[in-house]
Design an enzyme around this catalytic site. Structure first.
Site, short mmCIF file in Angstrom:
data_model
loop_
_atom_site.label_atom_id
_atom_site.label_comp_id
_atom_site.label_asym_id
_atom_site.label_seq_id
_atom_site.Cartn_x
_atom_site.Cartn_y
_atom_site.Cartn_z
N LYS A 1 0.90 -1.10 -0.05
CA LYS A 1 -0.10 -0.10 0.12
C LYS A 1 0.83 1.08 0.03
O LYS A 1 0.49 2.19 -0.73
CB LYS A 1 -1.05 0.06 1.38
CG LYS A 1 -1.67 1.40 1.67
CD LYS A 1 -2.69 1.31 2.59
CE LYS A 1 -1.74 1.62 3.97
NZ LYS A 1 -1.41 3.32 4.00
N ASN A 2 1.80 1.35 0.80
CA ASN A 2 2.70 2.61 1.03
C ASN A 2 3.80 2.56 -0.22
O ASN A 2 4.25 3.81 -0.15
CB ASN A 2 3.37 2.40 2.28
CG ASN A 2 2.59 2.61 3.49
OD1 ASN A 2 1.28 3.13 3.24
ND2 ASN A 2 3.01 2.64 4.69
N CYS B 1 -4.67 8.31 9.25
CA CYS B 1 -4.72 7.83 10.67
C CYS B 1 -4.86 8.51 11.66
O CYS B 1 -3.87 9.61 11.67
CB CYS B 1 -3.37 6.81 10.64
SG CYS B 1 -3.79 5.18 10.37
N ARG C 1 0.75 14.83 12.91
CA ARG C 1 1.32 14.51 11.46
C ARG C 1 1.03 15.99 10.76
O ARG C 1 0.61 16.22 9.83
CB ARG C 1 0.31 13.66 10.70
CG ARG C 1 0.23 12.20 11.60
CD ARG C 1 -0.44 11.35 10.65
NE ARG C 1 0.41 10.60 9.71
CZ ARG C 1 0.42 9.43 9.39
NH1 ARG C 1 -0.81 8.69 9.33
NH2 ARG C 1 1.33 8.85 8.56
N ASP D 1 4.73 1.21 11.99
CA ASP D 1 3.35 0.28 11.48
C ASP D 1 3.50 -1.12 11.87
O ASP D 1 2.50 -1.69 11.61
CB ASP D 1 3.54 0.46 9.68
CG ASP D 1 3.16 1.79 9.54
OD1 ASP D 1 2.88 2.69 10.05
OD2 ASP D 1 3.36 1.97 8.19
N ARG E 1 -8.38 -0.49 4.94
CA ARG E 1 -7.41 0.71 4.17
C ARG E 1 -6.13 -0.09 3.81
O ARG E 1 -5.58 0.13 2.90
CB ARG E 1 -7.00 1.71 5.15
CG ARG E 1 -8.41 2.88 5.43
CD ARG E 1 -7.91 3.85 6.31
NE ARG E 1 -6.56 4.27 5.87
CZ ARG E 1 -5.59 4.60 6.64
NH1 ARG E 1 -5.58 4.60 8.00
NH2 ARG E 1 -4.31 5.09 6.01
C1 UD1 Z 1 4.73 7.09 6.06
C2 UD1 Z 1 3.68 6.07 5.97
C3 UD1 Z 1 3.15 5.48 7.20
C4 UD1 Z 1 4.37 5.19 8.21
C5 UD1 Z 1 5.22 6.50 8.48
C6 UD1 Z 1 6.56 6.39 8.92
C7 UD1 Z 1 2.79 6.27 3.74
C8 UD1 Z 1 1.36 6.40 3.20
N1 UD1 Z 1 2.73 6.38 5.12
O1 UD1 Z 1 3.77 8.24 6.44
O2 UD1 Z 1 2.56 4.30 7.16
O3 UD1 Z 1 3.93 5.14 9.54
O4 UD1 Z 1 5.68 6.93 6.82
O5 UD1 Z 1 7.18 5.26 8.70
O6 UD1 Z 1 3.72 5.71 3.19
N2 UD1 Z 1 6.67 15.02 10.51
C9 UD1 Z 1 6.73 16.20 10.60
N3 UD1 Z 1 6.79 17.30 9.56
C10 UD1 Z 1 6.52 16.80 8.50
C11 UD1 Z 1 6.36 15.44 8.20
C12 UD1 Z 1 6.50 14.55 9.04
O7 UD1 Z 1 6.96 16.60 11.81
O8 UD1 Z 1 6.20 17.75 7.50
C13 UD1 Z 1 6.73 14.00 11.31
C14 UD1 Z 1 5.46 13.32 11.44
O9 UD1 Z 1 4.49 13.89 12.47
C15 UD1 Z 1 5.83 11.87 12.14
C16 UD1 Z 1 7.28 11.85 11.53
O10 UD1 Z 1 7.72 12.84 11.10
O11 UD1 Z 1 6.13 11.91 13.91
C17 UD1 Z 1 7.25 10.81 10.50
O12 UD1 Z 1 6.43 11.12 9.64
P1 UD1 Z 1 6.54 10.68 8.02
O13 UD1 Z 1 7.83 10.00 7.92
O14 UD1 Z 1 6.56 11.84 7.22
O15 UD1 Z 1 5.49 9.62 7.72
P2 UD1 Z 1 4.21 9.52 6.43
O16 UD1 Z 1 5.01 10.07 5.28
O17 UD1 Z 1 3.15 10.40 6.87
#
Ligand code: UD1
Length: 428
Positions: free
Chosen positions: A22-23, A116, A121, A305, A397
């Site tokens: 999915k990711n 989620c 986030r 995850d 999902r």
């Molecule tokens: C992706 C995955 C999700 C997984 C996560 C971490 C997908 C669709 N989702 O989510 O399943 O749990 O990676 O492996 O691929 N953060 C900030 N600012 C930002 C962006 C992120 O502070 O602009 C923080 C987030 O709040 C979180 C951490 O960084 O605490 C990691 O987030 P990120 O790696 O961006 O996860 P996703 O890409 O949302």
């Protein structure tokens, strides 16, 4: 809304063949916007998150449909459209469209993300990175409005290796003249997969899997057929379920490299695991040892995850385990439901101290997010008695008809569709 009725206590035995992650599929779908020819993503399942992303493409005027396991996507006729709140609320990955919308149309308007319920986030890292590439960003009450008229290549130093931000930066740079350098990039297998996909489309990306990714802009991309990387989180979930219930499971098409940290933890808990090519075999007698300290983190550390599912398993392991969640701030919501089932878990901020109990007891429980939902199914499968799991729409999902896979392994689980229930009542 559907629910699962689970009679716990059965051992799980059999084979599962894994499909595209999915990711991986979600960012690849977003990336398809950069390509004006047909792309076929092979071995995909119509997960609800994937269907929502295809819906966005279709609303933009593109084509996206399933033919057996092939997902056909053609964005040649796609036109610019703001991505509204209704879509972004139901699927956070729509934020991964910022980069590709900018690359294709020179602008993007995306409503604030949903997804989620596992923490705030924020998207500050995405925004800071795009600004480095010359994108002007205005945040209105409803939308993040990006003006990419002056989109250019550049050097981006991500403050954290965010998966989504790394993907957005790569996509913004694919059709942008010059060389873009992304430092402190995320190293997840899905990032490597995005690189491989873009290169299969004729793009030029290198370095994925390491700290620095370099994207050389090309003028256009061409179509291709591509099999995305296998779902390592689905794999880890089925391994954990089998470890918890006891039995023997064989996974085919397994991304073993991507699963290394999960394999190590399950082995340390007492499971026997062997590997052969992309085949993984786990056997467990259901009697597990604790994990002294399990800390989640960006790849190659233990994936956030998989944290909820493994917590469910540790709730019946011998001894005391400590989980530290370093990625998301609010990822222990499911714990209250495990406690209803008799688990002994003490929460302190981002830490969970788990004292193993001999057995969980069936109860009525409700999932509030995707992986927390998988943890509750794991708990229900090993509990004594019949549990009802609500919130199945969250589980859908990321797992396609999970009840069918588990039934094939010998679990006693049925989905009760609310629609069916209402229809029966009307007939009566
Ligand atoms: C992706 C995955 C999700 C997984 C996560 C971490 C997908 C669709 N989702 O989510 O399943 O749990 O990676 O492996 O691929 N953060 C900030 N600012 C930002 C962006 C992120 O502070 O602009 C923080 C987030 O709040 C979180 C951490 O960084 O605490 C990691 O987030 P990120 O790696 O961006 O996860 P996703 O890409 O949302």
């Amino acid at each position: 809304m559907d629910k699962f009725i689970v009679m716990g206590g059965n051992r799980l035995n059999g084979e599962i063949t894994l499909h595209a992650a999915k990711n991986a599929v979600l960012p690849l779908l977003s990336c398809c916007l950069l390509c004006e020819e047909e792309v076929v993503l092979r071995d995909c399942q119509p997960l609800s998150d994937v269907k929502k992303m295809t819906e966005i493409i279709v609303r933009m005027g593109g084509k996206a449909y399933f033919e057996n396991d092939d997902l056909h996507v053609d964005c040649s006729n796609a036109e610019f459209m703001p991505i509204d709140a209704e879509l972004t609320k139901s699927i956070r990955s729509s934020i991964f469209m910022l980069g590709s919308l900018l690359g294709r149309f020179g602008k993007a308007e995306v409503s604030y993300p949903g997804g989620c319920e596992i923490g705030k986030r924020p998207i500050d890292i995405h925004i800071a990175g795009l600004q480095k590439l010359g994108v002007k960003i205005a945040e209105t009450e409803k939308y993040i409005v990006c003006d990419g008229k002056n989109l250019h290549s550049g050097i981006i130093n991500l403050s954290m290796p965010s998966v989504g931000a790394t993907e957005n930066m790569i996509m913004a740079a694919v059709l942008t003249k010059g060389s873009t350098v992304i430092n402190n990039a995320a190293k997840e297998p899905e990032i490597i997969d995005l690189q491989n996909f873009i290169n299969a489309l004729g793009g030029k990306v290198k370095g994925a899997g390491g700290d620095t990714i370099i994207v050389e802009g090309v003028e256009r991309l061409h179509g291709c057929k591509y099999r995305p990387v296998s779902d390592r989180i689905a794999a880890g979930t089925y391994l954990t379920m089998c470890a918890a219930c006891g039995g023997e499971i064989v996974l085919n098409n397994c991304d073993i490299k991507g699963l290394r940290s999960v394999i190590d933890v399950l082995k340390s808990c007492g499971c026997r695991i062997s590997e052969e090519g992309d085949l993984l075999r786990l056997s467990s007698d259901g009697k597990l040892r604790n994990a002294a300290l399990l800390r989640t983190g960006p790849f190659p550390a233990f994936p956030t995850d998989m944290q909820p599912q493994v917590c469910a398993l540790l709730s019946v392991a011998d001894g005391v385990s400590l989980i530290e969640e370093t990625v998301f701030e609010n990822r222990f919501k499911y714990v209250s439901q495990l406690e209803i089932m008799g688990a002994d878990i003490a929460l302190d901020g981002r830490r969970a101290l788990i004292t193993g109990v001999s057995r969980l007891h069936a109860n009525i429980i409700e999932a509030e997010d995707l992986r927390g939902g998988a943890a509750l199914v794991t708990a229900a499968l090993m509990a004594d008695g019949v549990s009802t799991v609500y919130g199945v729409e969250h589980i859908d999902r990321g797992y396609y008809k999970i009840e069918d896979e588990l039934t094939r392994l010998g679990a006693d689980i049925v989905r009760v569709s609310n629609k069916l229930f209402q229809k029966r009542k009307t007939i009566a």
